[in-house]
Design a protein around this motif. Structure first.
Motif, PDB file in Angstrom:
ATOM      1  N   ALA A  60       0.541  -1.141  -0.136  1.00 54.38           N
ATOM      2  CA  ALA A  60      -0.083  -0.011   0.264  1.00 54.38           C
ATOM      3  C   ALA A  60       1.146   1.272  -0.185  1.00 54.38           C
ATOM      4  CB  ALA A  60      -1.198   0.256   1.619  1.00 54.38           C
ATOM      5  N   THR A  61       2.402   1.392   0.520  1.00 52.28           N
ATOM      6  CA  THR A  61       2.948   1.988   0.639  1.00 52.28           C
ATOM      7  C   THR A  61       3.735   2.569  -0.372  1.00 52.28           C
ATOM      8  OG1 THR A  61       3.218   1.959   3.121  1.00 52.28           O
ATOM      9  CG2 THR A  61       4.639   3.216   1.561  1.00 52.28           C
ATOM     10  N   THR A  62       4.055   1.775  -1.147  1.00 49.78           N
ATOM     11  CA  THR A  62       4.197   1.738  -2.602  1.00 49.78           C
ATOM     12  C   THR A  62       3.320   2.468  -3.357  1.00 49.78           C
ATOM     13  OG1 THR A  62       6.174   0.084  -2.612  1.00 49.78           O
ATOM     14  CG2 THR A  62       5.314   0.553  -4.513  1.00 49.78           C
ATOM     15  N   LYS A  63       1.519   1.742  -3.547  1.00 47.73           N
ATOM     16  CA  LYS A  63       0.351   2.301  -4.088  1.00 47.73           C
ATOM     17  C   LYS A  63       0.274   4.016  -4.287  1.00 47.73           C
ATOM     18  CE  LYS A  63      -3.441   1.105  -5.732  1.00 47.73           C
ATOM     19  NZ  LYS A  63      -4.364   0.983  -5.453  1.00 47.73           N
ATOM     20  N   ALA A  64       0.398   3.665  -2.497  1.00 45.79           N
ATOM     21  CA  ALA A  64       0.322   5.529  -2.574  1.00 45.79           C
ATOM     22  C   ALA A  64       1.575   6.107  -3.033  1.00 45.79           C
ATOM     23  CB  ALA A  64       0.663   5.560  -1.129  1.00 45.79           C
ATOM     24  N   MET A  65       2.631   5.725  -3.257  1.00 49.85           N
ATOM     25  CA  MET A  65       3.545   7.012  -3.099  1.00 49.85           C
ATOM     26  C   MET A  65       4.036   7.094  -4.424  1.00 49.85           C
ATOM     27  SD  MET A  65       7.274   6.161  -0.695  1.00 49.85           S
ATOM     28  CE  MET A  65       7.933   7.408  -1.416  1.00 49.85           C
ATOM     29  N   THR A  66       4.086   5.658  -5.833  1.00 50.49           N
ATOM     30  CA  THR A  66       3.990   5.544  -7.108  1.00 50.49           C
ATOM     31  C   THR A  66       2.936   5.623  -7.731  1.00 50.49           C
ATOM     32  OG1 THR A  66       4.419   3.285  -7.082  1.00 50.49           O
ATOM     33  CG2 THR A  66       6.110   4.568  -6.151  1.00 50.49           C
ATOM     34  N   LEU A  67       1.679   5.552  -7.031  1.00 45.70           N
ATOM     35  CA  LEU A  67       0.636   5.643  -7.650  1.00 45.70           C
ATOM     36  C   LEU A  67       0.221   3.793  -8.638  1.00 45.70           C
ATOM     37  CD1 LEU A  67      -0.259   9.249  -8.373  1.00 45.70           C
ATOM     38  CD2 LEU A  67      -0.434   8.118  -6.902  1.00 45.70           C
ATOM     39  N   GLY A  68       0.725   3.104  -8.115  1.00 50.54           N
ATOM     40  CA  GLY A  68       0.960   1.767  -8.928  1.00 50.54           C
ATOM     41  C   GLY A  68       2.342   1.315  -9.607  1.00 50.54           C
ATOM     42  N   LYS A  69       2.968   2.308  -9.625  1.00 55.74           N
ATOM     43  CA  LYS A  69       3.992   2.493 -11.273  1.00 55.74           C
ATOM     44  C   LYS A  69       4.856   2.236 -10.710  1.00 55.74           C
ATOM     45  CE  LYS A  69       1.867   6.212 -14.237  1.00 55.74           C
ATOM     46  NZ  LYS A  69       0.320   6.053 -12.701  1.00 55.74           N
ATOM     47  N   ALA A  70       5.035   1.095  -9.378  1.00 60.24           N
ATOM     48  CA  ALA A  70       6.905   0.449  -9.502  1.00 60.24           C
ATOM     49  C   ALA A  70       5.952  -0.725  -8.254  1.00 60.24           C
ATOM     50  CB  ALA A  70       6.960   1.218  -7.963  1.00 60.24           C
ATOM     51  N   VAL A  71       7.425  -1.609  -9.188  1.00 57.32           N
ATOM     52  CA  VAL A  71       7.316  -2.874  -8.136  1.00 57.32           C
ATOM     53  C   VAL A  71       8.246  -2.925  -7.128  1.00 57.32           C
ATOM     54  CG1 VAL A  71       8.225  -5.409  -8.279  1.00 57.32           C
ATOM     55  CG2 VAL A  71       7.641  -3.344 -10.371  1.00 57.32           C
ATOM     56  N   VAL A  72       6.479  -3.588  -5.765  1.00 57.08           N
ATOM     57  CA  VAL A  72       6.780  -3.959  -4.347  1.00 57.08           C
ATOM     58  C   VAL A  72       8.888  -4.993  -4.324  1.00 57.08           C
ATOM     59  CG1 VAL A  72       6.473  -4.557  -2.656  1.00 57.08           C
ATOM     60  CG2 VAL A  72       5.011  -3.848  -3.675  1.00 57.08           C
ATOM     61  N   ALA A  73       9.825  -3.580  -3.942  1.00 54.25           N
ATOM     62  CA  ALA A  73      10.894  -5.061  -3.757  1.00 54.25           C
ATOM     63  C   ALA A  73      10.760  -5.788  -2.839  1.00 54.25           C
ATOM     64  CB  ALA A  73      11.889  -3.275  -3.204  1.00 54.25           C
ATOM     65  N   ASN A  74      12.034  -6.669  -3.095  1.00 56.11           N
ATOM     66  CA  ASN A  74      11.292  -7.976  -2.497  1.00 56.11           C
ATOM     67  C   ASN A  74      13.401  -8.390  -1.480  1.00 56.11           C
ATOM     68  OD1 ASN A  74      12.381  -8.842  -4.753  1.00 56.11           O
ATOM     69  ND2 ASN A  74      12.965 -10.523  -4.067  1.00 56.11           N
ATOM     70  N   SER A  75      14.450  -7.574  -2.374  1.00 56.36           N
ATOM     71  CA  SER A  75      15.779  -7.811  -2.359  1.00 56.36           C
ATOM     72  C   SER A  75      16.616  -6.413  -1.657  1.00 56.36           C
ATOM     73  CB  SER A  75      16.164  -8.460  -3.190  1.00 56.36           C
ATOM     74  OG  SER A  75      17.421  -8.268  -2.929  1.00 56.36           O
ATOM     75  N   THR A  76      17.097  -6.755  -0.587  1.00 60.98           N
ATOM     76  CA  THR A  76      18.283  -4.954  -0.558  1.00 60.98           C
ATOM     77  C   THR A  76      19.029  -4.893  -1.728  1.00 60.98           C
ATOM     78  OG1 THR A  76      19.856  -7.088   0.988  1.00 60.98           O
ATOM     79  CG2 THR A  76      19.079  -5.853   1.497  1.00 60.98           C
ATOM     80  N   LEU A  77      18.837  -5.474  -3.031  1.00 61.21           N
ATOM     81  CA  LEU A  77      19.334  -4.907  -4.481  1.00 61.21           C
ATOM     82  C   LEU A  77      18.233  -5.024  -5.219  1.00 61.21           C
ATOM     83  CD1 LEU A  77      22.229  -7.592  -4.713  1.00 61.21           C
ATOM     84  CD2 LEU A  77      22.257  -5.282  -3.245  1.00 61.21           C
ATOM     85  N   PRO A  78      18.158  -3.698  -5.734  1.00 60.20           N
ATOM     86  CA  PRO A  78      17.617  -3.362  -7.498  1.00 60.20           C
ATOM     87  C   PRO A  78      17.218  -5.155  -8.015  1.00 60.20           C
ATOM     88  CG  PRO A  78      19.076  -1.903  -7.156  1.00 60.20           C
ATOM     89  CD  PRO A  78      20.031  -3.243  -5.960  1.00 60.20           C
ATOM     90  N   ASN A  79      15.804  -5.073  -8.464  1.00 64.72           N
ATOM     91  CA  ASN A  79      15.750  -6.323  -9.504  1.00 64.72           C
ATOM     92  C   ASN A  79      15.809  -6.110 -10.561  1.00 64.72           C
ATOM     93  OD1 ASN A  79      14.253  -4.479 -10.632  1.00 64.72           O
ATOM     94  ND2 ASN A  79      12.228  -4.784 -10.707  1.00 64.72           N
ATOM     95  N   ALA A  80      16.649  -5.405 -11.297  1.00 67.05           N
ATOM     96  CA  ALA A  80      17.313  -4.463 -12.560  1.00 67.05           C
ATOM     97  C   ALA A  80      18.846  -5.667 -12.864  1.00 67.05           C
ATOM     98  CB  ALA A  80      17.371  -3.827 -13.146  1.00 67.05           C
ATOM     99  N   LEU A  81      19.569  -6.313 -11.722  1.00 68.42           N
ATOM    100  CA  LEU A  81      20.167  -6.464 -11.654  1.00 68.42           C
ATOM    101  C   LEU A  81      20.376  -8.085 -11.877  1.00 68.42           C
ATOM    102  CD1 LEU A  81      22.123  -4.664  -8.496  1.00 68.42           C
ATOM    103  CD2 LEU A  81      21.967  -4.032 -10.979  1.00 68.42           C
ATOM    104  N   THR A  82      22.022  -8.593 -12.855  1.00 67.20           N
ATOM    105  CA  THR A  82      21.340  -9.709 -12.991  1.00 67.20           C
ATOM    106  C   THR A  82      22.175 -10.341 -11.432  1.00 67.20           C
ATOM    107  OG1 THR A  82      24.406  -8.927 -13.331  1.00 67.20           O
ATOM    108  CG2 THR A  82      22.819 -10.150 -14.814  1.00 67.20           C
ATOM    109  N   PHE A  83      21.722 -11.668 -11.323  1.00 64.77           N
ATOM    110  CA  PHE A  83      21.728 -12.336  -9.859  1.00 64.77           C
ATOM    111  C   PHE A  83      20.398 -12.202  -8.981  1.00 64.77           C
ATOM    112  CE2 PHE A  83      26.256 -12.422 -11.806  1.00 64.77           C
ATOM    113  CZ  PHE A  83      25.609 -13.829 -12.209  1.00 64.77           C
ATOM    114  N   HIS A  84      19.790 -10.931  -9.863  1.00 68.77           N
ATOM    115  CA  HIS A  84      18.074 -10.498  -8.275  1.00 68.77           C
ATOM    116  C   HIS A  84      17.906 -11.624  -7.843  1.00 68.77           C
ATOM    117  CE1 HIS A  84      14.599  -9.458  -7.797  1.00 68.77           C
ATOM    118  NE2 HIS A  84      15.028  -8.829  -6.880  1.00 68.77           N
ATOM    119  N   ASN A  85      17.900 -11.855  -6.625  1.00 70.09           N
ATOM    120  CA  ASN A  85      17.219 -12.922  -5.763  1.00 70.09           C
ATOM    121  C   ASN A  85      15.611 -13.022  -6.189  1.00 70.09           C
ATOM    122  OD1 ASN A  85      16.154 -15.259  -4.452  1.00 70.09           O
ATOM    123  ND2 ASN A  85      18.529 -15.879  -3.180  1.00 70.09           N
ATOM    124  N   ALA A  86      15.420 -13.594  -6.026  1.00 68.61           N
ATOM    125  CA  ALA A  86      13.681 -13.416  -6.426  1.00 68.61           C
ATOM    126  C   ALA A  86      13.143 -14.308  -5.161  1.00 68.61           C
ATOM    127  CB  ALA A  86      12.546 -13.340  -7.814  1.00 68.61           C
TER     128      ALA A  86
END
Lengths: 312, 499, 267
Positions: free
Chosen positions: B293-319
């Motif tokens: 809900a926080t993400t939705k409020a801040m980005t109006l639904g335009k961002a993905v909720v983060a699941n890791s300490t690293l950006p999801n665009a990096l190789t080896f991102h742990n999903a």
């Protein structure tokens, strides 16, 4: 000759004032928490790099010696260099000051006609309907935050109507007038009410004087008395206020220049305070102060010319 | 019919024409980030990064799909032990017409790697030296292997500068008006206002840049940039607030594509200060937050909720990992069991995080914290962050490459110089894995290490990840081909003006 | 003294705002700090009379509560400068000599500073927060009051009743308090009324530059600043606090004008 001596004396008097201004600014800046170098080299730099660059720029010297170094350079006409850009402060001021000066003069040009018109109109029938309406509208203009008015103007006149640019300064004189129209208009919204109120009071004061009543009783027309006596005499107090207004406009330029992305001194000042760019803040403050002092001097001289009773 | 408004426009257009300033063959970009220096090693601040890429060519470059391609280096070989790189340079010239030699390359890269004033040398830590072998050949020798080293020859501070120019005029003069190797050269730089670029006729890529020049204009205020964009005064606006994306995108001549970034937003607890030195308190803080809900409020639904300490665009991102789920009741219990119920915490923020602070405070207070929000300006924020003088704060960061090496060094490594983004998170196992992963030449093993780093640091809540936002930049339909790469570089050289 | 209608109008408006501030908990329909993920950017409705903001807070309730902060900032932000300014001005004007010289030199240094820039720098030094804004205002804002009070004191110093009081053997403090102060008060109070509006506005401008009151305080200026990026999608966030600001500003200004007229000191 007398006037020349007056000018020289006043300019000499302003030296300690400027010195005081520079001390106050310096004390404020060195006491502002936050490291300019951290902002300069960016988020990723290590503490060691920061320390090396701080040392290189002499930021770790004792404060007093920093100030005297600054003062020594200042006496030689050197305002120092920007910590952020590594360019001389005088160069930055040379680049930004004319823009703000243009804006201030332009604002004044836009402000004066309505001020004279409105104050004369409301002073003719004090507390009549016109006076009341002018007062209320004025207060509304005064109470609206400048940045909000600026945003609304930019969207309406700039985007919806497409009449005026919403940013910048342009390259030529006609462009300057075009680009700075909205900033000047936005400034006028809050300055016109202040000046109108003051000129109106001055006019009313004058109208209550004996000579006006006497002139009327001698059969002179009301409008003639007004034009030849009341109005000229009311200009003096307003002229004094004018100097204060210029100081206001310089300070207010901070907001309008930010809202309209005008590359002027106000924007430079705020950015430099936020970036802890000490020497730019110093230089800009001195230039601001000098401008105000010169305007006040000019006002005093003008007053003296208009009304020789004022002791020069 | 010409109405009054039309007439006014005609008059003013005429005035503008008379001024003679035509913005038709240059691209005007407004960004809130300032250009403060043109020396590529002197700063790693966003505004400078955006400018460096236009001024300096690197040995390699990235194509539209993010693949490494030859640039100033025509080809290269890497020794089997991964310790020696040999680059063959192409015939290329600086903006002043002089040849770009191996000397220049070695000088530039040694400078960024070794100069004490180099703002961000982290990528070059393994470098022993860059050496000019002959006019067209440069070797790079490493003290230990670095898997992503080749990709670091492409990042913003690896630009090639002219040794002669720097030595002849001095670093200070160079930093204001440099001889360049990139697609553009400096036409005029007005600090605190704009950097005006013109096409570099000697640029090595034939036919590029396709435009005559560009203006990089610094405009701090979000609304002002949007007004300028809608009024057609600029061709691109960096960072459209999510609240305005739909509005601006809906305008006829403007598009706001959401493009991939390596950005991550997160809550940063100070691990060296109570109460966030306690893992359970960090967990409670994470569980108290409805991150969706926080993400939705801040980005109006335009961002993905983060699941890791690293950006999801990096190789080896742990999903496969995630911070503890939203559960305010459990958060309260956890606080109670730690004796931290009613713990007073101060959330330090910069002005751009007001909305986030409001959301966090309300949710934390509901779970049993007593939060005070302290807003400071950017200058003070950095000062207090780097001195560790805070309890908890919020910010974002990005990574220069898709390789996670620099990212882990920046965000979760306690022994890499920045104390895990100054949060003082320090786990010896993680630190060791950061170094091992850099040297590991086997892709699969490297991936496993990075996934493990993410698992541990997320479990220990080194930071509480919030969301992965896309770039939301506005582009005029007047231009084609302009975008901001995930490593914060404008693709200006490939930009065309279409009408 | 006849009450001028202007004064009555202005005083009524200010009184109404004061009542709203006092009765805020009764008038508000929501907790002004309660966020609501289900009601982000909701337009005005029966539930949210003035709509809701970007974290789902009720704008109406925040405007109501904001009156407390506005009056607090407005009044406190002028009282300290007024007390300081009047004290310095009266002493300087009444006694003259070196007291006056020192006071005037300090005035000379303060005047050429652009007021807003000075406040901004002081806030940067002290850090954000209402208290620091007050300190900044007290350090800078006293100048106007000092000028006014000094001018009055100089005139009164040589007035007949002060001279009479001296010959009758009254002490300086007695004369200052009983005769000079009351007479110097009227122009100062009038000036104060416009100053209140300006102080509230400056607070808002600081919010715009990111140096105002910290969230989640219900402060009109900060609300307007926050609502700016929603100007064309959720106009209510900034419109209603803006309206409130104008209404309170009109109240104080009318009061000032009315007072001026009643006291016959049009300026």
């Amino acid at each position: 000759m007398k006037i020349l001596r007056f000018i020289v004396a006043r300019l000499l008097q302003s030296v300690p004032v400027l010195l005081g201004v520079s001390i106050v600014t310096f004390l404020l800046m060195v006491n502002t928490p936050g490291d300019p170098i951290r902002l300069l080299v960016g988020v990723r730099a290590s503490d060691e790099t920061i320390a090396i660059i701080r040392d290189r720029y002499g930021l770790d010297d004792p404060i007093l010696s920093q100030y005297f170094t600054y003062l020594g350079n200042l006496v030689q006409g050197d305002l120092g260099a920007s910590l952020r850009f590594r360019v001389p402060v005088s160069e930055l001021i040379g680049q930004f000051y004319p823009v703000t000066l243009f804006l201030v003069v332009y604002s004044i040009v836009l402000i004066l006609p309505p001020v004279i018109l409105l104050s004369v109109w409301s002073a003719k029938r004090p507390n009549g309907p016109a006076d009341q309406i002018i007062r209320i509208v004025g207060v509304v203009g005064l109470a609206m935050p400048v940045f909000w008015v600026g945003l609304l103007f930019a969207r309406f006149f700039g985007v919806t109507l497409g009449l005026f640019p919403v940013s910048g300064f342009g390259d030529t004189i006609p462009q300057h007038f075009l680009h700075l129209f909205l900033p000047a208009l936005t400034t006028a919204i809050w300055v016109v009410p202040i000046l109108t109120r003051n000129l109106r009071s001055a006019l009313l004061d004058e109208m209550n004087r004996d000579y006006v009543t006497a002139g009327m009783s001698k059969g002179l027309g009301a409008s003639q008395v007004f034009r030849t006596h009341v109005f000229p005499n009311s200009v003096l107090p307003t002229l004094n206020l004018f100097a204060v207004i210029v100081a206001y406009l310089l300070g207010g330029s901070v907001i309008v220049e930010t809202v309209y992305a005008v590359p002027g001194m106000g924007k430079l000042m705020v950015d430099s305070i936020l970036a802890r760019d000490y020497f730019v803040v110093q230089g800009a403050t001195l230039v601001f102060a000098l401008t105000t002092i010169v305007v006040m001097l000019a006002v005093d001289i003008l007053s003296a010319l208009i009304d020789p009773r004022i002791n020069t | 019919m010409i109405n009054a408004k039309g007439l006014v426009i005609v008059t003013f257009t005429a005035a503008t024409l008379a001024g003679g300033s035509f913005a038709q063959d240059i691209v005007r970009i407004a960004s809130p980030n300032k250009v403060t220096t043109l020396d590529p090693i002197a700063s790693a601040a966003a505004g400078n990064i955006e400018a460096f890429g236009q001024l300096y060519a690197r040995l390699l470059r990235k194509d539209r799909d993010g693949n490494l391609q030859p640039a100033l280096a025509e080809s290269w070989t890497i020794s089997d032990d991964g310790l020696t790189y040999t680059f063959d340079l192409r015939d290329a010239k600086f903006s002043d017409g002089t040849t770009i030699t191996a000397e220049d390359v070695a000088f530039s890269l040694n400078r960024v790697a070794k100069d004490e004033a180099s703002a961000y040398p982290a990528a070059y830590a393994p470098v022993s030296a860059f050496t000019a072998v002959d006019d067209d050949t440069v070797t790079l020798t490493l003290e230990y292997p670095s898997a992503p080293m080749l990709s670091y020859m492409e990042i913003f501070n690896a630009g090639i500068i002219s040794k002669d120019d720097v030595e002849a005029r001095g670093e200070e003069a160079f930093a204001g008006d440099p001889v360049t190797s990139g697609p553009f050269m400096v036409e005029a730089w007005k600090p605190n206002d704009r950097l005006t670029l013109k096409a570099n006729p000697n640029y090595w890529r034939d036919g590029y840049p396709k435009v005559a020049g560009a203006d990089l204009i610094e405009v701090q205020d979000d609304n002002t940039r949007t007004s300028m964009m809608l009024a057609g005064e600029i061709d691109a606006s960096r960072g459209v607030p999510f609240a305005q994306v739909d509005e601006v995108d809906g305008s006829d001549s403007v598009t706001v594509p959401l493009s991939p970034s390596t950005l991550i937003y997160g809550v940063m607890p100070n691990h060296a200060k109570a109460p966030f030195d306690n893992l359970n308190v960090r967990k409670a803080a994470a569980m108290a937050l409805n991150r969706e809900a926080t993400t939705k409020a801040m980005t109006l639904g335009k961002a993905v909720v983060a699941n890791s300490t690293l950006p999801n665009a990096l190789t080896f991102h742990n999903a496969d990992i995630a911070p503890p789920a939203y559960d305010p009741a459990a958060a309260r219990e956890l606080l109670e069991s730690e004796g931290a119920l009613g713990a007073e915490i101060t959330l330090m923020i910069t002005p751009s995080f007001e909305q986030a602070a409001t959301l966090l405070k309300a949710q934390w207070d509901a779970a049993g914290f007593k939060t005070t929000v302290e807003r400071v300006d950017g200058g003070l924020w950095w000062d207090r962050l780097t001195k560790g003088d805070y309890q908890v704060t919020i910010n974002w960061w990005y990574n220069e490459t898709e390789d996670p090496d620099l990212a882990v060094r920046w965000a979760v490594c306690g022994s890499c110089g920045n104390n895990s983004y100054y949060t003082n998170y320090n786990n010896d196992d993680v630190n060791q894995m950061v170094e091992d992963a850099l040297r590991e030449q086997d892709e699969a093993k490297r991936g496993a290490l990075y996934k493990e780093i993410q698992r541990i640091s997320t479990e220990e809540l080194a930071q509480i990840p919030l969301y992965y936002p896309p770039f939301a930049n506005a582009y005029s339909t007047r231009i084609k081909g302009l975008t901001l790469t995930p490593s914060l570089q404008w693709t200006l050289e490939e930009t065309e003006i279409v009408n | 003294m006849k009450l001028s209608p202007m004064f009555v109008c202005g005083a009524t408006l200010v009184a109404v705002w004061s009542l709203i501030a006092l009765a805020a908990p009764l008038l508000a329909t929501h907790d002004p700090y309660a966020i609501d993920f289900e009601a982000l950017l909701a337009p005005p409705s029966a539930e949210h009379w003035f709509g809701s903001d970007n974290v789902g807070r009720d704008t109406y309730s925040r405007v109501i509560y904001g009156s407390r902060l506005a009056l607090y900032i407005g009044l406190l932000g002028v009282i300290a400068p007024m007390v300081i300014g009047m004290t310095i001005g009266l002493l300087a004007g009444y006694f003259g000599g070196w007291v006056d010289t020192i006071a005037m030199r300090i005035l000379d240094i303060t005047v050429p500073f652009p007021f807003f820039v000075l406040v901004l720098s002081i806030v940067a030094v002290l850090g954000p927060g209402i208290e620091n804004y007050f300190i900044a205002l007290a350090l800078v804002g006293w100048v106007g009051y000092a000028r006014l009070a000094r001018a009055e004191a100089i005139v009164l110093r040589s007035s007949e009743f002060v001279l009479a009081a001296r010959t009758m053997g009254f002490s300086h403090p007695y004369i200052l308090f009983r005769h000079v102060l009351p007479n110097a008060l009227s122009p100062v109070v009038v000036y104060m009324m416009t100053d209140v509006t300006l102080v509230i506005l400056f607070g808002a401008a600081l919010g715009f530059l990111g140096m105002g009151v910290s969230p989640p305080a219900a402060e009109w200026g900060v609300m307007i600043a926050e609502g700016q990026i929603y100007i064309s999608t959720a106009w209510w966030i900034s419109f209603f606090p803006g309206l409130a600001m104008v209404l309170i500003g009109v109240g104080f200004a009318l009061m000032g004008d009315g007072l001026a007229k009643m006291l016959r000191i049009e300026r």
